[in-house]
Design an enzyme around this catalytic site. Structure first.
Site, PDB file in Angstrom:
ATOM      1  N   GLY A  10       0.832  -1.204   0.000  1.00  0.00           N
ATOM      2  CA  GLY A  10       0.000   0.000   0.000  1.00  0.00           C
ATOM      3  C   GLY A  10       0.865   1.253   0.000  1.00  0.00           C
ATOM      4  N   GLY A  12      -0.422   4.394   0.160  1.00  0.00           N
ATOM      5  CA  GLY A  12      -1.235   5.518   0.635  1.00  0.00           C
ATOM      6  C   GLY A  12      -0.426   6.277   1.683  1.00  0.00           C
ATOM      7  N   PHE A  13      -1.127   6.975   2.571  1.00  0.00           N
ATOM      8  CA  PHE A  13      -0.409   7.795   3.546  1.00  0.00           C
ATOM      9  C   PHE A  13       0.489   6.956   4.445  1.00  0.00           C
ATOM     10  CE2 PHE A  13      -3.792  10.752   2.458  1.00  0.00           C
ATOM     11  CZ  PHE A  13      -3.059  11.916   2.331  1.00  0.00           C
ATOM     12  N   GLY A  14      -0.025   5.823   4.963  1.00  0.00           N
ATOM     13  CA  GLY A  14       0.765   5.009   5.884  1.00  0.00           C
ATOM     14  C   GLY A  14       1.974   4.403   5.196  1.00  0.00           C
ATOM     15  N   VAL A  78      -1.836  -7.459  -3.976  1.00  0.00           N
ATOM     16  CA  VAL A  78      -1.594  -8.504  -2.967  1.00  0.00           C
ATOM     17  C   VAL A  78      -2.919  -9.202  -2.680  1.00  0.00           C
ATOM     18  CG1 VAL A  78      -0.902  -8.911  -0.577  1.00  0.00           C
ATOM     19  CG2 VAL A  78       0.368  -7.281  -1.998  1.00  0.00           C
ATOM     20  N   GLU A 169     -18.242  18.349   2.949  1.00  0.00           N
ATOM     21  CA  GLU A 169     -17.457  18.994   1.891  1.00  0.00           C
ATOM     22  C   GLU A 169     -18.163  18.884   0.541  1.00  0.00           C
ATOM     23  OE1 GLU A 169     -13.140  18.363   4.085  1.00  0.00           O
ATOM     24  OE2 GLU A 169     -13.689  17.023   2.464  1.00  0.00           O
ATOM     25  N   ASP A 306      -5.709   3.130   8.071  1.00  0.00           N
ATOM     26  CA  ASP A 306      -7.143   2.812   8.148  1.00  0.00           C
ATOM     27  C   ASP A 306      -7.414   1.326   8.362  1.00  0.00           C
ATOM     28  OD1 ASP A 306      -7.632   5.439   7.720  1.00  0.00           O
ATOM     29  OD2 ASP A 306      -8.662   5.213   5.799  1.00  0.00           O
ATOM     30  N   ALA A 322      -5.586  10.828   7.834  1.00  0.00           N
ATOM     31  CA  ALA A 322      -4.263  10.793   7.219  1.00  0.00           C
ATOM     32  C   ALA A 322      -3.129  10.964   8.249  1.00  0.00           C
ATOM     33  CB  ALA A 322      -4.184  11.859   6.131  1.00  0.00           C
TER      34      ALA A 322
END
Ligand SMILES: Cc1cc2nc3c(=O)[nH]c(=O)nc-3n(C[C@H](O)[C@H](O)[C@H](O)COP(=O)(O)OP(=O)(O)OC[C@H]3O[C@@H](n4cnc5c(N)ncnc54)[C@H](O)[C@@H]3O)c2cc1C
Length: 422
Positions: A10, A12-14, A78, A169, A306, A322
């Site tokens: 992954g 993403g942010f992590g 994966v 938003e 997440d 995030a």
């Protein structure tokens, strides 16, 4: 001796922050993602509402990590784990690891009604955002050509399910589109006649924020002609409308555009990991982690962002945000290196810098500990923070230019109907 192999699943942010923190360390890093880019999800709603283009909020992982000589970026999905053999199973291959970081995030959750996904798209990927954009813009186009008043009103009714930050938003941006951006564009309809309904099951909008900020957010939404409804439970959605139950009253709202911003569920790999390691998951399929973000009995497997449930700080799970994923990414990188050097680490602690939600131009709410801010100062902070955290300098510049242009002209330059089935 070959280098210690760290596989990160992954980008993403992590995953990205873990990879970046390992960039200069004596380990060999493989980052696998099924996409070749990192996506800045907090600005997805701006793509969905035509303010930004997809490329402005996505950065190629290969480019972002290009300077890390110890890191390879692999495009692949994966599908499973061989935890005894310490291998990650890809759809078309496998990868051996010494330490594994799993950061595959979350997806939409329709509370057992997956059939709603087709009618009420959620917002998680670039494809979701361009599909939402298509539906929103197409609805105004259909209304312009619709001679029947009731059908025209259905095209001009927008229902957003869920009044968390994403729902708020989206609703605010729709309010601006209807009242501002499109106001001179049509000849047969008045876009400002659009009904924008924001449905929330809890008793206020932004239930994760303090009540005073929820109230301020609600006032700012109403200024944009959004109609928030609390205690509203969606019981059915079909191509003709939404059925809502509220205070024992059932109502059918005719609409052609329903946007889903309600629930999230962990990526499917959470379940796989739990099956393979015996780890526990919560109702959303997130993996319960130890104080050092590893899985019980598997100190070499780290789950972050997440996908993880971390309850060791407050007794409650940390929010799916995030900054949580970024801090966890940095933490596991340090943990891996420290352990290699024979050291240990303190348990993970999340440093909460506050929460922000924007509603529209000059409209936002922000919480920093005991300080609650709303309106222009909160909006300005929101702009600053989001620019700061965009991954590449190039994207920061592009988004800044776009925002300044949109601010001056009140236009949304990416109002394109680009995909779709109908
Ligand atoms: C619309 C929206 C708005 C948001 N707004 C905010 C906000 O304003 N502020 C805030 O703090 N947070 C916000 N969030 C939440 C924030 O984006 C997440 O908390 C954060 O992205 C979590 O990071 P992550 O690394 O765990 O997962 P993600 O960032 O989701 O990354 C997961 C990565 O894993 C990859 N992946 C998934 N499955 C596989 C697989 N099987 N094989 C290979 N790769 C895989 C994906 O392609 C993706 O790149 C928002 C989220 C959304 C959807």
């Amino acid at each position: 001796m070959s280098a210690h192999r760290v596989v990160i699943v992954g980008g993403g942010f992590g995953g990205l922050y873990a990879a970046r923190s390992l960039g200069k360390e004596p380990v060999s890093v493989s980052l696998v993602d099924r996409r070749n880019f990192h996506l800045f999800q907090p600005l997805l709603y701006q793509v969905a509402t035509g303010a930004l283009s997809p490329g402005e909020i996505a950065s190629p992982l290969r480019y972002v990590l290009g300077r890390n000589r110890n890191t390879e970026v692999l495009l692949g999905e994966v599908v499973d784990f061989d935890v005894n053999g310490r291998r990650v199973i890809l759809r078309d291959g496998e990868l051996a690891y010494d330490d594994l970081v799993v950061a595959t995030g979350a997806t939409h959750h329709y509370f057992g009604r997956d059939d709603w996904a087709e009618i009420a798209p959620g917002l998680k990927t670039i494809e979701d955002a361009t599909e939402m954009r298509r539906r929103i813009l197409d609805a105004f186009e259909r209304a312009e050509r619709e001679p029947d008043a009731a059908k025209r009103q259905a095209w001009l009714t927008f229902v957003i399910v869920g009044a968390g930050p994403t729902g708020v938003e989206l609703a605010g941006a729709l309010g601006e589109i209807a009242n501002d951006t499109l106001r001179h564009d049509f000849r047969h309809i008045n876009p400002a006649a659009a009904r924008i309904l924001l449905l929330e099951g809890a008793d206020r909008v932004l239930p994760g924020f303090p009540p005073d900020l929820s109230a301020k957010a609600e006032r700012q939404l109403i200024e944009l002609c959004v109609r928030p409804r609390h205690g509203a439970r969606v019981t059915d959605i079909d191509s003709e409308g939404v059925t809502v139950e509220s205070g024992g009253v059932v109502e059918n709202i005719p609409t052609r555009t329903v946007l889903w911003a309600a629930g999230v569920r962990a990526s499917r790999l959470g379940k796989k990991l739990a099956e393979r390691t015996g780890a526990q998951t919560d109702r959303a399929g997130r993996v319960l982690v130890e104080p050092d973000l590893s899985i019980a009995g598997h100190p070499e497997i780290h789950v972050i962002g997440d996908l993880a449930v971390f309850t060791h700080q407050t007794g409650k799970p940390l929010p799916g945000l995030a900054p949580v994923a970024m801090q966890q990414g940095r933490y596991v990188a340090r943990l891996i290196v420290k352990r290699l050097r024979g050291g240990t680490m303190e348990p993970f602690r999340y440093f909460d810098k506050g929460a922000l939600a924007t509603i529209g131009r000059h409209r936002a709410v922000a919480q920093f500990g005991r300080f609650h801010v709303s309106g222009f100062p909160a909006w300005f902070l929101w702009v600053f923070v989001h620019l700061m955290y965009l991954v590449e300098f190039e994207n920061r510049l592009l988004v800044l230019v776009e925002w300044v242009y949109n601010y001056i002209t009140r236009n949304r330059g990416a109002r394109l109907i680009t995909s779709g089935k109908s």
